[in-house]
Design a protein around this motif. Structure first.
Motif, PDB file in Angstrom:
ATOM      1  N   ASN A  36       0.841  -1.197   0.000  1.00 46.04           N
ATOM      2  CA  ASN A  36       0.000   0.000   0.000  1.00 46.04           C
ATOM      3  C   ASN A  36       0.880   1.253   0.000  1.00 46.04           C
ATOM      4  O   ASN A  36       0.719   2.140   0.846  1.00 46.04           O
ATOM      5  N   ARG A  40       2.381  11.556  -2.557  1.00 47.66           N
ATOM      6  CA  ARG A  40       1.802  12.820  -2.101  1.00 47.66           C
ATOM      7  C   ARG A  40       0.386  12.956  -2.646  1.00 47.66           C
ATOM      8  O   ARG A  40       0.002  12.289  -3.595  1.00 47.66           O
ATOM      9  N   TRP A  45       1.647   4.874  -4.588  1.00 48.98           N
ATOM     10  CA  TRP A  45       2.961   4.635  -5.201  1.00 48.98           C
ATOM     11  C   TRP A  45       2.923   3.207  -5.702  1.00 48.98           C
ATOM     12  O   TRP A  45       2.931   2.254  -4.934  1.00 48.98           O
ATOM     13  N   SER A  54      12.119   4.277   4.210  1.00 51.08           N
ATOM     14  CA  SER A  54      11.763   5.484   4.961  1.00 51.08           C
ATOM     15  C   SER A  54      12.782   5.696   6.062  1.00 51.08           C
ATOM     16  O   SER A  54      13.260   4.736   6.675  1.00 51.08           O
ATOM     17  N   LYS A  98       9.908  10.803 -14.416  1.00 50.42           N
ATOM     18  CA  LYS A  98      10.095  10.650 -12.964  1.00 50.42           C
ATOM     19  C   LYS A  98      10.851   9.373 -12.610  1.00 50.42           C
ATOM     20  O   LYS A  98      10.475   8.286 -13.029  1.00 50.42           O
ATOM     21  N   ILE A 102       9.149  11.308  -3.313  1.00 51.95           N
ATOM     22  CA  ILE A 102       9.482  11.469  -1.891  1.00 51.95           C
ATOM     23  C   ILE A 102       8.234  11.921  -1.126  1.00 51.95           C
ATOM     24  O   ILE A 102       7.488  12.792  -1.591  1.00 51.95           O
ATOM     25  N   GLY A 119      10.067   9.297   3.347  1.00 49.67           N
ATOM     26  CA  GLY A 119       9.921   8.093   2.528  1.00 49.67           C
ATOM     27  C   GLY A 119      10.420   8.360   1.116  1.00 49.67           C
ATOM     28  O   GLY A 119      10.070   9.370   0.509  1.00 49.67           O
ATOM     29  N   GLY A 121      10.996   6.556  -2.746  1.00 51.90           N
ATOM     30  CA  GLY A 121      10.787   5.439  -3.664  1.00 51.90           C
ATOM     31  C   GLY A 121      11.562   5.715  -4.942  1.00 51.90           C
ATOM     32  O   GLY A 121      11.396   6.776  -5.535  1.00 51.90           O
TER      33      GLY A 121
HETATM   34  C1  BTN Z   1       5.212  10.711  -4.677  1.00 50.39           C
HETATM   35  O1  BTN Z   1       5.732  10.451  -5.759  1.00 50.39           O
HETATM   36  O2  BTN Z   1       4.147  11.362  -4.577  1.00 50.39           O
HETATM   37  C2  BTN Z   1       5.889  10.233  -3.424  1.00 50.39           C
HETATM   38  C3  BTN Z   1       6.134   8.763  -3.456  1.00 50.39           C
HETATM   39  C4  BTN Z   1       6.831   8.253  -2.209  1.00 50.39           C
HETATM   40  C5  BTN Z   1       6.968   6.762  -2.234  1.00 50.39           C
HETATM   41  C6  BTN Z   1       7.766   6.259  -1.081  1.00 50.39           C
HETATM   42  S1  BTN Z   1       8.153   4.563  -1.235  1.00 50.39           S
HETATM   43  C7  BTN Z   1       8.721   4.514   0.409  1.00 50.39           C
HETATM   44  C8  BTN Z   1       7.747   5.348   1.221  1.00 50.39           C
HETATM   45  N1  BTN Z   1       6.606   4.563   1.609  1.00 50.39           N
HETATM   46  C9  BTN Z   1       5.483   5.006   1.059  1.00 50.39           C
HETATM   47  O3  BTN Z   1       4.341   4.508   1.232  1.00 50.39           O
HETATM   48  N2  BTN Z   1       5.719   6.072   0.294  1.00 50.39           N
HETATM   49  C10 BTN Z   1       7.139   6.407   0.296  1.00 50.39           C
END
Ligand code: BTN
Length: 222
Positions: A36, A40, A45, A54, A98, A102, A119, A121
């Motif tokens: 899950n 933002r 994601w 994270s 992209k 974050i 966090g 990714g």
């Molecule tokens: C975005 O692109 O809007 C932000 C994405 C952030 C993804 C990372 S993955 C590790 C951490 N855990 C999550 O659920 N989200 C961030």
């Protein structure tokens, strides 16, 4: 910075939100798979085989994580001979696509900020999105090595002054100097503040906009 590995979590951010009391400052939670993953603005994601982790920051300091996090990825890419840019507030792009997202979240206790959860990714394998790019395309396969580069940069950037950080952030920003449509008017993105707000200008009219007030992707005028 101590690393903790998990095969599967709902989301590394969610996990730290639940478990932060059991971890010390600068702990890093890494999940092979997220079920899950969150982005933002309540986005999802989408997880393929990404690097997802994270970081927990407990000290009551005012670090500019929203700037340090994307810069730590930009410099890890630079070390791997890849140029990248920051799309406000903190996405990392390569050639307009992209590569990393974050999500910075805060935990408050007694109305005081108690910790930051950062966090990150990073796409390693291709997603079914034509707006994204992955590191495998650049022959980067070693997630652990890349994570260590990001962590190394993060530590270095944490020690920098706010003034220098904002300057670095602005150098790598792709939105500064662009025009955006906001509430029916066209504004120039003139500056970015320490808090990460955009300074929009239309003639003598100035507006300070935070990341929840504009969907930058759909507002930039090309
Ligand atoms: C975005 O692109 O809007 C932000 C994405 C952030 C993804 C990372 S993955 C590790 C951490 N855990 C999550 O659920 N989200 C961030």
């Amino acid at each position: 910075m101590r690393k903790y590995y998990f095969d599967e979590l709902d989301s590394t951010n969610n996990y730290l939100k639940r478990e932060y009391l059991n971890y010390s400052d600068k702990s890093i939670i890494i999940a092979k798979k997220q079920t899950n993953g969150r982005g933002r603005l309540n986005r999802t994601w989408l997880s393929s085989d990404d690097l997802t982790f994270s970081m927990l920051f407990k000290e009551e300091t005012k670090h500019l994580h929203h700037m340090i996090a994307p810069l730590s990825v930009v410099y890890a890419l630079k070390k791997s001979q890849i140029d990248s840019e920051i799309k406000w507030p903190n996405d990392v792009y390569i050639n307009g696509l992209k590569v990393a997202g974050i999500l910075v979240e805060n935990i408050y206790e007694n109305q005081m900020k108690y910790c930051d959860i950062v966090g990150i990714g990073i796409n390693f394998t291709e997603k079914e999105l034509d707006t994204s790019i992955c590191l495998n395309k650049f022959n980067i396969f070693d997630k652990e090595k890349f994570l260590d580069l990001v962590i190394e940069n993060y530590s270095f950037l944490l020690a920098m002054s706010e003034k220098d950080l904002v300057e670095l952030y602005k150098i790598h920003s792709i939105v500064l100097g662009k025009n955006v449509m906001h509430n029916g008017a066209i504004y120039l993105i003139e500056d970015i503040t320490l808090n990460g707000e955009l300074v929009l200008k239309n003639g003598k009219d100035y507006k300070f906009i935070n990341a929840n007030e504009i969907d930058i992707k759909n507002s930039i005028i090309r």
